[in-house]
Design a protein around this motif. Structure first.
Motif, PDB file in Angstrom:
ATOM      1  N   GLY A 135       0.689  -1.227   0.054  1.00 32.21           N
ATOM      2  CA  GLY A 135      -0.223  -0.017  -0.061  1.00 32.21           C
ATOM      3  C   GLY A 135       0.736   1.156  -0.099  1.00 32.21           C
ATOM      4  O   GLY A 135       2.045   1.103   0.004  1.00 32.21           O
ATOM      5  N   LEU A 136       0.140   2.324   0.042  1.00 30.61           N
ATOM      6  CA  LEU A 136       1.001   3.819  -0.083  1.00 30.61           C
ATOM      7  C   LEU A 136       1.057   4.254   1.481  1.00 30.61           C
ATOM      8  O   LEU A 136      -0.059   4.442   2.128  1.00 30.61           O
ATOM      9  N   PRO A 137       2.221   4.702   1.690  1.00 31.98           N
ATOM     10  CA  PRO A 137       2.559   5.393   3.323  1.00 31.98           C
ATOM     11  C   PRO A 137       1.759   6.514   3.377  1.00 31.98           C
ATOM     12  O   PRO A 137       1.477   7.354   2.357  1.00 31.98           O
ATOM     13  N   ASN A 138       1.212   6.767   4.285  1.00 33.26           N
ATOM     14  CA  ASN A 138       0.530   7.971   4.547  1.00 33.26           C
ATOM     15  C   ASN A 138       1.599   9.062   5.016  1.00 33.26           C
ATOM     16  O   ASN A 138       1.796   9.218   6.320  1.00 33.26           O
ATOM     17  N   VAL A 139       1.954   9.719   4.066  1.00 28.47           N
ATOM     18  CA  VAL A 139       2.985  10.908   4.719  1.00 28.47           C
ATOM     19  C   VAL A 139       2.638  12.132   4.055  1.00 28.47           C
ATOM     20  O   VAL A 139       2.093  12.278   2.911  1.00 28.47           O
ATOM     21  N   ALA A 140       2.848  13.269   4.785  1.00 31.46           N
ATOM     22  CA  ALA A 140       2.267  14.448   4.378  1.00 31.46           C
ATOM     23  C   ALA A 140       3.316  15.198   3.134  1.00 31.46           C
ATOM     24  O   ALA A 140       3.105  15.659   2.604  1.00 31.46           O
ATOM     25  N   ASN A 141       4.667  15.161   3.913  1.00 30.94           N
ATOM     26  CA  ASN A 141       5.599  15.518   3.002  1.00 30.94           C
ATOM     27  C   ASN A 141       6.905  14.727   2.677  1.00 30.94           C
ATOM     28  O   ASN A 141       7.517  14.098   3.404  1.00 30.94           O
ATOM     29  N   ALA A 142       6.757  14.291   1.457  1.00 25.39           N
ATOM     30  CA  ALA A 142       7.733  13.163   1.063  1.00 25.39           C
ATOM     31  C   ALA A 142       9.075  13.580   0.992  1.00 25.39           C
ATOM     32  O   ALA A 142       9.490  14.884   0.789  1.00 25.39           O
ATOM     33  N   THR A 143      10.006  12.724   1.532  1.00 24.78           N
ATOM     34  CA  THR A 143      11.452  12.992   1.341  1.00 24.78           C
ATOM     35  C   THR A 143      12.273  11.851   0.806  1.00 24.78           C
ATOM     36  O   THR A 143      11.560  10.764   0.835  1.00 24.78           O
ATOM     37  N   THR A 144      13.378  11.833   0.668  1.00 21.47           N
ATOM     38  CA  THR A 144      14.166  10.602   0.298  1.00 21.47           C
ATOM     39  C   THR A 144      15.143  10.273   1.313  1.00 21.47           C
ATOM     40  O   THR A 144      15.573  11.490   1.990  1.00 21.47           O
ATOM     41  N   GLN A 145      15.151   9.164   1.951  1.00 18.99           N
ATOM     42  CA  GLN A 145      15.751   8.682   3.046  1.00 18.99           C
ATOM     43  C   GLN A 145      16.677   7.746   2.512  1.00 18.99           C
ATOM     44  O   GLN A 145      16.481   6.959   1.523  1.00 18.99           O
ATOM     45  N   ASP A 146      17.882   7.416   3.266  1.00 15.03           N
ATOM     46  CA  ASP A 146      18.817   6.636   3.082  1.00 15.03           C
ATOM     47  C   ASP A 146      19.146   5.462   4.181  1.00 15.03           C
ATOM     48  O   ASP A 146      19.063   5.923   5.259  1.00 15.03           O
ATOM     49  N   LEU A 147      19.412   4.197   3.575  1.00 11.99           N
ATOM     50  CA  LEU A 147      19.848   3.256   4.601  1.00 11.99           C
ATOM     51  C   LEU A 147      21.101   3.278   4.838  1.00 11.99           C
ATOM     52  O   LEU A 147      22.191   4.029   4.116  1.00 11.99           O
ATOM     53  N   THR A 148      21.790   2.906   5.779  1.00 10.83           N
ATOM     54  CA  THR A 148      23.481   2.812   6.163  1.00 10.83           C
ATOM     55  C   THR A 148      24.085   2.116   5.036  1.00 10.83           C
ATOM     56  O   THR A 148      23.813   1.213   4.772  1.00 10.83           O
ATOM     57  N   PRO A 149      25.047   2.815   4.346  1.00 12.90           N
ATOM     58  CA  PRO A 149      25.755   2.236   3.398  1.00 12.90           C
ATOM     59  C   PRO A 149      26.325   0.817   3.877  1.00 12.90           C
ATOM     60  O   PRO A 149      27.053   0.768   4.921  1.00 12.90           O
ATOM     61  N   VAL A 150      26.570  -0.135   2.976  1.00 11.51           N
ATOM     62  CA  VAL A 150      27.163  -1.307   3.294  1.00 11.51           C
ATOM     63  C   VAL A 150      28.545  -1.571   2.229  1.00 11.51           C
ATOM     64  O   VAL A 150      28.573  -1.443   1.261  1.00 11.51           O
ATOM     65  N   ILE A 151      29.571  -1.902   3.212  1.00  7.63           N
ATOM     66  CA  ILE A 151      30.979  -2.046   2.452  1.00  7.63           C
ATOM     67  C   ILE A 151      30.765  -3.574   2.186  1.00  7.63           C
ATOM     68  O   ILE A 151      30.784  -4.417   3.205  1.00  7.63           O
ATOM     69  N   LEU A 152      30.587  -4.274   0.941  1.00  9.17           N
ATOM     70  CA  LEU A 152      30.823  -5.595   0.535  1.00  9.17           C
ATOM     71  C   LEU A 152      32.222  -6.226   0.716  1.00  9.17           C
ATOM     72  O   LEU A 152      32.964  -5.655   0.243  1.00  9.17           O
TER      73      LEU A 152
ATOM     74  N   SER B 280      11.864   6.587  -1.691  1.00  7.24           N
ATOM     75  CA  SER B 280      11.087   7.516  -1.239  1.00  7.24           C
ATOM     76  C   SER B 280      10.093   7.259  -0.263  1.00  7.24           C
ATOM     77  O   SER B 280       9.324   6.373  -0.148  1.00  7.24           O
ATOM     78  N   THR B 281       9.824   7.978   0.789  1.00  3.00           N
ATOM     79  CA  THR B 281       8.825   7.828   1.892  1.00  3.00           C
ATOM     80  C   THR B 281       7.342   7.798   1.308  1.00  3.00           C
ATOM     81  O   THR B 281       6.808   7.361   2.108  1.00  3.00           O
ATOM     82  N   SER B 282       7.376   8.386   0.153  1.00  4.16           N
ATOM     83  CA  SER B 282       5.734   8.414  -0.443  1.00  4.16           C
ATOM     84  C   SER B 282       5.591   7.216  -1.049  1.00  4.16           C
ATOM     85  O   SER B 282       4.255   7.059  -1.393  1.00  4.16           O
ATOM     86  N   ALA B 283       6.438   6.264  -1.420  1.00  2.00           N
ATOM     87  CA  ALA B 283       6.144   5.103  -1.870  1.00  2.00           C
ATOM     88  C   ALA B 283       6.571   3.773  -0.977  1.00  2.00           C
ATOM     89  O   ALA B 283       5.417   2.942  -1.137  1.00  2.00           O
TER      90      ALA B 283
END
Length: 504
Positions: A267-284, A478-481
């Protein structure tokens, strides 16, 4: 409100237009809003060095940046001597002088947007206080550029307290002075390949200054206009001669778009103002990466295709566990392609924005994990074929034809649109590139490359980069997705599958 395109009407218009029938054509894309504000100044631009008109790709990217798209980089530097504000400014001035694409702005000329040299030298550089890198980066990545006068890049320096932990603890004794550098480059002026390259050049300049070694004024790279737009004109002419091929091309173009599987499953997250968030980078792990690459080599497949397969297979697992059961899942993705491959007369790095996204729609069976390497081979063949025939150019040409009649880039990006691709995959990793190798006086002890895309049309992104001989994996969303929990689940599945298929 979401806005959708009447694909049927656009499809008919595109086919008729290509076949030469008499139908009204869409007007020339209007100048971006910011450029319009400065149109009255064009008469006073006699002393400006004009480079070349901005093509459709650059105009579209200007509108996208205005609507929230950004590319930023954070570097953690450890040095044998303090990196002061004045020292960093000196290094940035050297960078400015050596790289001509860092000296350009975008301004109107006779009703069209042009790439031009900045009217005067200026740096957007500050030192910022505080110890929270994430907080500083969050504010920095969305700060605007001066499109008309430049610069179209900016930098911020953050000093670290003496007791700040070092990301690479073993170098702390020899390189005790730690700081963070935040860089952002306007995507219409330079793409990710230039950003990666300029950060390495800047680190080299800093290392020379700390050693007291002179920095040469030799120019690096060459500013070039885009060749992808020229190739699109050739493809349009070819399709005009083949109606059946046109129909199939339009079907393939539209077939790559659908509601992302994660949004369908959760489903679609219920957020008022969408932003881009990042997970912690992983060194393979390098050893696992070598096994993975070796399996790719034995198949004659690229690691790029294999990582795309990893993302697809992990996506299938996530939605299946959420209760979405299908025999076959259609997964749509976007793959930025470096169109410098089309530039034949440039001996150095062509500077500017030369990346064009290529769509890929892959039928992925539910048991893909059990037949992973066969799936990689199939996917590799499809991707190689698209690259061979420069499908990214054809797709962009078809996209332009499908636009509404009164289209402008600014209006197209003005309202929120429902995502129509599952993800985007950016691959800038090469095992042959020792990016950010250790210097004599300065080390890059941590690095991350970020994209903000919450107003773009994909749910999440996966990035693969080189860091001191190791692959670094990043996943923004995307927090809107999708939610952070779902994004974290996708990353964990990718990592688990990466280790599983490398062992077997």
């Amino acid at each position: 409100m979401y806005r959708t395109t009447a694909h049927g009407v656009c499809w008919v218009w595109a086919a008729a237009s290509l076949l030469g029938h008499t139908m009204p054509r869409p007007p020339q894309a209007a100048l971006p809003r910011q450029a319009k504000h400065h149109h009255h100044q064009a008469r006073r631009d006699e002393g400006i060095r004009w480079r070349f008109p901005a093509d459709d790709n650059v105009e579209g990217m200007v509108a996208r940046v205005e609507n929230g798209l950004s590319q930023t980089t954070t570097l953690t530097l450890n040095a044998s001597s303090p990196i002061t504000h004045d020292l960093m400014e000196e290094a940035l001035v050297h960078l400015y002088k050596k790289v001509e694409s860092l000296r350009v702005c975008l301004r109107p000329r006779q009703g069209q947007l042009w790439v031009a040299d900045m009217p005067r030298r200026k740096l957007d550089f500050k030192s910022v206080s505080g110890s929270d890198l994430e907080e500083q980066h969050s504010a920095f990545r969305y700060s605007p550029f001066n499109l008309h006068d430049g610069p179209l890049w900016k930098a911020r320096l953050m000093s670290c307290p003496e007791d700040t932990p070092c990301p690479t603890p073993e170098v702390k004794a020899a390189f005790p002075h730690q700081c963070h550098l935040l860089l952002s480059v306007h995507h219409a002026a330079n793409d990710g390949a230039v950003v990666m390259w300029m950060t390495q050049l800047l680190v080299n300049i800093l290392d020379s200054l700390l050693q007291g070694v002179p920095v040469t004024s030799q120019q690096v790279g060459e500013l070039r206009d885009g060749v992808e737009a020229k190739r699109r004109k050739q493809m349009r002419a070819a399709l005009q001669q083949n109606p059946d091929k046109l129909v199939e091309a339009l079907r393939q173009h539209l077939g790559s778009q659908h509601l992302p599987l994660l949004m369908e499953a959760f489903g679609l997250p219920n957020v008022a103002n969408a932003t881009t968030q990042d997970l912690t980078p992983v060194i393979l792990d390098n050893q696992t990466m070598e096994k993975f690459a070796s399996k790719c080599h034995s198949l004659g497949a690229t690691t790029n295709a294999a990582f795309t397969a990893l993302i697809n297979a992990s996506l299938v697992e996530v939605v299946r566990e959420a209760g979405m059961h299908r025999d076959v899942y259609n997964i749509s993705s976007r793959h930025p392609v470096d169109c410098r491959r089309l530039i034949k007369d440039c001996e150095s790095l062509p500077l500017g924005n030369h990346v064009t996204p290529m769509p890929q729609n892959t039928a992925t069976p539910s048991d893909v994990k059990q037949h992973f390497w066969q799936y990689v081979k199939h996917l590799d063949i499809e991707l190689r074929d698209k690259l061979r025939r420069n499908y990214m150019c054809e797709d962009r040409m078809l996209e332009a034809l499908m636009r509404p009649r009164q289209h402008t880039h600014g209006e197209q990006r003005a309202s929120r649109q429902l995502p129509c691709w599952d993800y985007t995959f950016t691959n800038l990793y090469s095992p042959r590139t020792a990016h950010h190798a250790a210097g004599k006086c300065v080390w890059v002890t941590a690095a991350a490359n970020y994209m903000s895309f919450h107003n773009e049309r994909f749910a999440y992104g996966v990035g693969l980069f080189s860091f001191r001989g190791q692959p670094r994996l990043q996943l923004p969303f995307s927090t809107s997705a999708i939610s952070r929990e779902v994004a974290q689940r996708c990353l964990e599945k990718i990592l688990a599958l990466f280790h599983d298929v490398s062992r077997n």
